[in-house]
Design an enzyme around this catalytic site. Structure first.
Site, PDB file in Angstrom:
ATOM      1  N   HIS A 261       0.851  -1.189   0.000  1.00 56.33           N
ATOM      2  CA  HIS A 261       0.000   0.000   0.000  1.00 56.33           C
ATOM      3  C   HIS A 261       0.882   1.232   0.000  1.00 56.33           C
ATOM      4  CE1 HIS A 261      -2.813   3.024   1.779  1.00 56.33           C
ATOM      5  NE2 HIS A 261      -3.646   2.418   0.963  1.00 56.33           N
ATOM      6  N   ASP A 353       0.560  -6.407   6.576  1.00 58.83           N
ATOM      7  CA  ASP A 353      -0.495  -5.424   6.307  1.00 58.83           C
ATOM      8  C   ASP A 353      -1.761  -6.218   5.995  1.00 58.83           C
ATOM      9  OD1 ASP A 353      -2.259  -3.531   5.372  1.00 58.83           O
ATOM     10  OD2 ASP A 353      -0.821  -2.515   4.068  1.00 58.83           O
ATOM     11  N   LYS A 390     -12.992  -1.783   7.146  1.00 59.89           N
ATOM     12  CA  LYS A 390     -13.160  -2.328   5.794  1.00 59.89           C
ATOM     13  C   LYS A 390     -13.920  -3.644   5.799  1.00 59.89           C
ATOM     14  CE  LYS A 390      -9.370  -0.490   2.960  1.00 59.89           C
ATOM     15  NZ  LYS A 390      -8.611   0.453   3.789  1.00 59.89           N
TER      16      LYS A 390
END
Length: 766
Positions: A261, A353, A390
């Protein structure tokens, strides 16, 4: 707040409406409960009771008649079956059996151990029984709320005068103007009264992790399997930077997933680290695959360090931290255990991540594939950063940072200095409360079943897409050119030693066996050759739908329907997908999915097929597009547009391009931090995309699709990576040919020059 008004009692009794003594007694109990404003849901059969519970999981107490009559239409469900299902979903909600005292001896021990007591409606008074139910419900609800949210609600309920920030003071300031009044009415009084300041000592301190905030974080660590958990109110972008600023210093060598990211690249810039990249696989659809297992071998890592021109003395360099994206954006999750084992002794810190993977701990399907899986004190210290907002139930920007202690030391007072760098001194309390509630929702048995429902819905949808394709094929005339969307998933599953087609495999097998979803190195469907057995798995809740256009092996087909056209149509119809590739798009089956949502998507895909097959005028399909660009699109049909766009992409050919541009990395000319210093000082110049070769880029260039960085700050494009320049130029040409379908490329400044859209990228001045 009177919680009882929000949490009903469920009564499952087939005599509720009968004209018997038992029926009259049951109705009197219901009457007593309603007299105290206690809502009641009535169910007359076992199956009706099951459906009522599933649609009202917030029931505060459940009364079940032990003598429920099994009915063939209900699958002969019994009271025992209902109790079993409820206890699997909720181990704490009070359940009372309605029976006779003499019948207790006949109740099996397995049932007795799962209930909270008995009701004898023909012996005790209705008022007494109603009071008994109410007391049990209150006791249950007393433990429903998590610590921070409970404290926040208690404070808001006190209606104190505030003389501190925020300036709207509980929303009062908004009431002093017309737009403010509309704002107040839209969000509601409680939302605004809960927007508080750090001046409220009753709620503790997020920066000090004290009071009910600290208690909430400690509970989250327990639920998510961490040694320590931090609530992050700036999203996983902030959480990633916290990890890096707490562990990495200028000049440290770091292993970085090239599919990182952009916040990880920002962290590399901030820390002044020297990145050495791990290269993920790509398939012909541009779908992000896993980093091959061999990339984690110590000898391969040493070779990468030796080959990096930014490292002065490779023989003396050690790796400080490794950062891996797990799962990938397209739903490929690794064996975290295997990666940790390979990196044991190589790095002291490992950062997963897991922005899109916060639910993994709560279902056995993902065992060993997430950062907080087990204790391993001899391995690296593991950080897992998760976007709770999310994939679980939290407000936007609500994320968690989990730590599992290994051989890399983490001194929490020192670590907290990095935490405070990326945490406001005025944090949004409703975000904190949502993280607290998300933790409570996933605690105990409920977490497993919330995730399982998502997986079940995804499996049903996947199977339906396959059966629809078969029905279309069966219904087509001989030689007819038929088509349908396909799903990126295994074609066949090995079930009990026998190979079965995907749609033939029992849902329970797909739900319980990770082997059904593994990327087998011998299978062609995934497009990632050379994988290790058991290493990578497709996450079933991330569903990638493929559109016609790319055949097996990446060959571009004669007919193609670019996914951008499909998802533009879906968006117009109120369906927004997560990600769009050239011939694929991604949808997520997270906790908020419903059968209505997936059913609507299926219906709209049918509708698109009909519009395409009929070559419906674009004036009907995309009226706004024709209105904005009449010279380009007026008089054309939907199939015409698909043919034109596919012809352009086929000429490139785009399937081959997206694989080649990531196969060879540009030359590292300087560290990302040094490139950024040139950018800040203005020692850069905007360079057209077609003139990039030989220049050192000062920014990260990330085309969507597929969302993979093709150039990192400080890298120089040379002859070996000319394909990157050609790719960016082709995106630029696409934007001109197909207005309304422009590409999204981060790191590119689009400027109109001579009536054309030109991509400019900041490069270090020569």
């Amino acid at each position: 707040m009177d919680y009882l008004e929000e949490f009903p009692v469920l009564i499952i009794d087939d005599e509720l409406h009968s004209d018997t003594a038992e029926g009259r007694a049951s109705r009197e109990i219901v009457k007593e409960l309603k007299a105290e404003d206690f809502p009641v849901i009535e169910a007359l059969t076992a199956r009706d009771g099951v459906h009522a519970f599933l649609s009202h999981p917030h029931a505060s107490c459940i009364i079940i008649d032990w003598e429920l009559t099994p009915e063939p239409a209900d699958g002969m469900l019994t009271a025992r079956d209902v109790i079993t299902l409820i206890r699997e979903r909720n181990p704490k909600v009070p359940i009372f059996l309605n029976t006779e005292k003499l019948a207790i001896s006949a109740i099996p021990l397995g049932v007795i151990s799962r209930i909270d007591g008995y009701i004898w409606k023909l012996e005790d008074t209705p008022a007494f029984i109603a009071g008994h139910i109410k007391r049990a419900a209150k006791n249950y609800l007393a433990d429903v709320l998590p610590p921070f949210f409970q404290g926040l609600m208690d404070y808001v309920e006190e209606y104190k005068y505030s003389w501190h920030t925020p300036g709207h003071m509980g929303g009062v300031a908004f009431l002093k103007s017309a737009p403010g009044r509309i704002f107040y009415n839209f969000f509601g009084e409680n939302t605004l009264r809960a927007d508080l300041s750090v001046s409220v000592p009753e709620l503790g301190s997020l920066l000090k992790h004290s009071g009910v905030v600290g208690e909430a974080e400690r509970k989250a660590a327990e639920v998510f399997g961490a040694d320590r958990t931090y609530f992050v109110t700036g999203g996983t972008s902030a959480a990633n930077k916290i990890v890096w600023l707490a562990t990495v210093t200028p000049g440290d060598v770091v292993l970085v997933d090239r599919n990182c990211h952009k916040s990880v690249m920002h962290a590399i810039i901030m820390t002044g680290a020297v990145p050495v990249y791990l290269i993920p696989a790509r398939n012909e659809y541009g779908i992000i695959g896993p980093i091959h297992s061999r990339e984690f071998r110590p000898e391969v890592i040493r070779e990468k360090i030796r080959d990096c021109p930014l490292i002065e003395d490779p023989a003396l360099q050690t790796v400080r931290l490794a950062a891996i994206t797990n799962s990938t954006y397209d739903g490929i999750c690794y064996s975290a255990e295997r990666i940790e084992e390979q990196l044991r002794g190589v790095v002291p810190y490992l950062h997963f991540d897991e922005a899109w993977f916060g639910y993994a701990r709560f279902h056995p399907l993902y065992a060993g594939r997430f950062g907080m899986h087990t204790e391993d004190e001899v391995g690296p210290t593991v950080f897992a950063t998760q976007s709770t907002h999310k994939v679980l139930a939290a407000f936007s920007q609500g994320s968690m940072l989990h730590i599992r202690q290994g051989r890399g030391p983490v001194d929490h007072p020192r670590f907290n200095e990095a935490f405070m760098m990326f945490t406001s001194t005025s944090p949004q309390y409703t975000i904190i409360a949502s993280l607290d509630v998300a933790t409570k929702m996933m605690a105990g048995h409920s977490g497993k079943f919330l995730v399982e429902e998502s997986i079940e819905e995804a499996i049903v949808f996947r199977k339906k897409m396959v059966t629809v394709a078969e029905e279309i094929r069966a219904g087509s005339r001989s030689g007819e050119d038929y088509w349908w969307f396909t799903v990126w998933q295994p074609d066949c599953i090995l079930d009990l030693g026998e190979e079965r087609s995907f749609e033939e495999v029992d849902d329970r097998v797909l739900l319980d066996n990770a082997g059904c979803w593994l990327l087998d190195p011998h299978d062609a469907w995934h497009g990632f050759p050379g994988l290790e057995e058991g290493y990578a798995m497709l996450d079933p809740i991330k569903v990638t739908i493929l559109t016609p256009g790319i055949g097996p092996g990446g060959e571009m087909e004669d007919r193609g329907i670019p996914a951008a056209i499909v998802t533009k149509y879906l968006r117009k119809s109120g369906i927004v997908v997560e990600k769009t590739g050239y011939y694929s798009f991604l949808i997520l089956f997270t906790l908020g999915i419903t059968k209505g949502k997936s059913g609507t998507l299926l219906a709209e895909l049918f509708r698109f097929k009909a519009l395409y097959d009929g070559n419906s005028p674009l004036e009907e399909v995309f009226p706004d597009l024709v209105r904005e660009h009449p010279a380009r699109y007026a008089g054309r049909g939907l199939a015409d547009l698909c043919r034109e766009m596919h012809a352009y992409l086929r000429e490139r050919p785009i399937a081959d391009v997206v694989q080649r541009i990531c196969a060879t990395l540009p030359e590292p000319a300087m560290t990302p931090a040094e490139a950024y210093r040139h950018l800040v000082r203005g020692e850069v110049t905007p360079v057209p995309a077609d003139e990039l070769e030989g220049r050192t880029v000062a920014v990260m260039v990330v085309p969507y699709p597929p969302g993979i960085p093709v150039i990192m700050p400080g890298e120089r494009c040379g002859p070996a990576t000319r394909g990157i320049v050609d790719y960016l130029v082709s995106l630029q040409e696409f934007d001109i040919l197909f207005p309304g379908f422009e590409n999204e490329v981060h790191g590119v400044d689009v400027v109109a020059r001579d009536g054309r859209r030109v991509y400019y990228i900041y490069c270090v001045a020569e």
